[in-house]
Design an enzyme around this catalytic site. Structure first.
Site, PDB file in Angstrom:
ATOM      1  N   HIS A 131     -59.673  81.028  53.796  1.00 27.18           N
ATOM      2  CA  HIS A 131     -58.784  82.044  54.380  1.00 27.18           C
ATOM      3  C   HIS A 131     -58.355  83.087  53.351  1.00 27.18           C
ATOM      4  CE1 HIS A 131     -55.828  79.270  52.570  1.00 27.18           C
ATOM      5  NE2 HIS A 131     -55.045  80.317  52.490  1.00 27.18           N
ATOM      6  N   HIS A 154     -44.729  83.088  46.282  1.00 26.01           N
ATOM      7  CA  HIS A 154     -44.825  81.956  47.207  1.00 26.01           C
ATOM      8  C   HIS A 154     -45.297  80.697  46.491  1.00 26.01           C
ATOM      9  CE1 HIS A 154     -49.067  83.036  47.241  1.00 26.01           C
ATOM     10  NE2 HIS A 154     -49.402  82.173  48.166  1.00 26.01           N
TER      11      HIS A 154
HETATM   12  O1  LIG Z   1     -54.169  75.866  52.312  1.00 27.12           O
HETATM   13  C1  LIG Z   1     -53.629  76.046  51.228  1.00 27.12           C
HETATM   14  O2  LIG Z   1     -53.931  75.385  50.247  1.00 27.12           O
HETATM   15  C2  LIG Z   1     -52.563  77.125  51.034  1.00 27.12           C
HETATM   16  C3  LIG Z   1     -52.264  77.879  52.293  1.00 27.12           C
HETATM   17  C4  LIG Z   1     -51.309  79.063  52.093  1.00 27.12           C
HETATM   18  C5  LIG Z   1     -50.022  79.054  52.646  1.00 27.12           C
HETATM   19  C6  LIG Z   1     -49.162  80.141  52.470  1.00 27.12           C
HETATM   20  C7  LIG Z   1     -49.553  81.260  51.745  1.00 27.12           C
HETATM   21  C8  LIG Z   1     -50.830  81.302  51.173  1.00 27.12           C
HETATM   22  O3  LIG Z   1     -51.270  82.351  50.420  1.00 27.12           O
HETATM   23  C9  LIG Z   1     -51.712  80.205  51.385  1.00 27.12           C
HETATM   24  O4  LIG Z   1     -52.956  80.298  50.860  1.00 27.12           O
HETATM   25 FE   LIG Z   2     -53.217  81.860  49.432  1.00 24.36          FE
END
Ligand SMILES: O=C(O)CCc1cccc(O)c1O
Ligand SMILES: [Fe+2]
Length: 313
Positions: free
Chosen positions: A115, A179
């Site tokens: 993603h 974050h």
């Molecule tokens: O699946 C993961 O390891 C992390 C998922 C994920 C959550 C919030 C913000 C992000 O940028 C992100 O990548």
């Molecule tokens: Fe991320």
């Protein structure tokens, strides 16, 4: 030559754990507008600087930088499956140019991307194949990291390459801002977790589901006293976006990795993709940038920002 840049946060919790309807509408509107701008620009090439979150890259061989000549989406969370339309020949030419510029970069002829790469492509183009693309993955999640000045050098080399192409190029950075989602660390990890971080490619559907459920559960409590993870840091995010907009990129060479992790969260280092994107743009000419959006969104575990910029001369 015509070059545009967009940097935006990604979050797989968008659509899975949404904030209030007003905020969702705001973000939908800004993404729709960004996508219309991309459509009007009609890029002949997209260079996307992206992180990976232990989906394509693991500690069995963790490269600081990777350029892909072919890439497939792992389709984590709700992201699209399938191959990206990577311009293979141009990616190889770019890799050679980067290496000739004294920057070591790994080359993958079959990269799996998550993603961190695909969400932004889909949001800005509607698919993974609308335009020719070159993915460049910058390690932003798996410490140790090289210093920020190396990211600027990588970006500059890419920008010099792009400037010679005589094409309409869209440069993307995806991730950040402040974050700290529940991504495990190798240091002191129990054996099962360490095994995953070292060699966890192609997990079972059950393992992927468990991981995604953990992110979602964290999204439900993120930013409350119940959650031990570093909270979002609006002040840090706004200062960083100002620095980019004002073109003060040289200051990034002084960024301290541990300080950023402490102040804004471990995954804040996904801004390395924004640093590379802006450094590429600055190497191609003077630029003008604007902040399109910012809001700290606990439900998404993201200091959520969008910035656009154009080369003006
Ligand atoms: O699946 C993961 O390891 C992390 C998922 C994920 C959550 C919030 C913000 C992000 O940028 C992100 O990548
Ligand atoms: Fe991320």
């Amino acid at each position: 030559m015509s070059i545009k840049l967009k940097c935006l946060s990604h979050t797989p919790l968008r659509g899975l754990n949404d904030p209030g309807a007003d905020v969702v509408r705001e973000v939908d509107a800004i993404l729709a507008r960004s996508r219309a701008e991309v459509e009007a620009f009609d890029p002949e090439l997209i260079v996307v600087f992206a992180p990976d979150h232990y989906n394509g890259l693991f500690y069995d061989l963790m490269p600081p930088f990777v350029i892909a000549t072919a890439a497939d989406s792992v389709a984590d969370y709700q992201t699209l499956p399938g191959p990206l339309s990577v311009d293979k020949e141009l990616a190889m030419e770019m890799a050679k140019f980067i290496l000739d510029s004294d920057i070591d970069i790994a080359i993958s002829h079959r990269l799996q991307v998550d993603h961190g790469c695909t969400q932004t492509l889909e949001e800005l183009t509607g698919s993974l194949t609308r335009y020719p693309v070159i993915p460049i993955i910058i390690n932003s999640v798996a410490p140790p990291f090289g210093p920020y000045r190396r990211i600027r050098k990588l970006g500059e080399a890419v920008g010099q390459f792009i400037a010679r192409l005589n094409k309409r190029v869209l440069i993307l950075g995806t991730g950040g801002l402040s974050h700290e989602p529940p991504v495990p660390l190798l240091a002191d990890a129990p054996e099962e977790v360490a095994n995953f971080l070292i060699a966890g490619r192609n997990p079972t559907p059950e393992a992927r589901a468990a991981r995604q459920a953990r992110t979602l559960a964290t999204g439900k409590i993120f930013g409350t006293p119940e959650c031990p993870l570093t909270p979002l840091n609006t002040e840090w995010d706004l200062a960083f976006m100002d620095l980019l907009i004002e073109g003060r990129l040289a200051e990034i060479d002084n960024f301290k990795i541990e300080e950023i992790s402490r102040a804004a969260g471990r995954s804040t280092h996904e801004i390395r993709t924004w640093v590379a994107a802006f450094s590429a743009l600055a190497a191609a000419g003077s630029y003008q940038a604007r902040q399109d959006y910012y809001r700290p969104i606990n439900e998404w575990i993201a200091g959520y920002g969008v910035i656009s910029a154009d080369v003006t001369a």
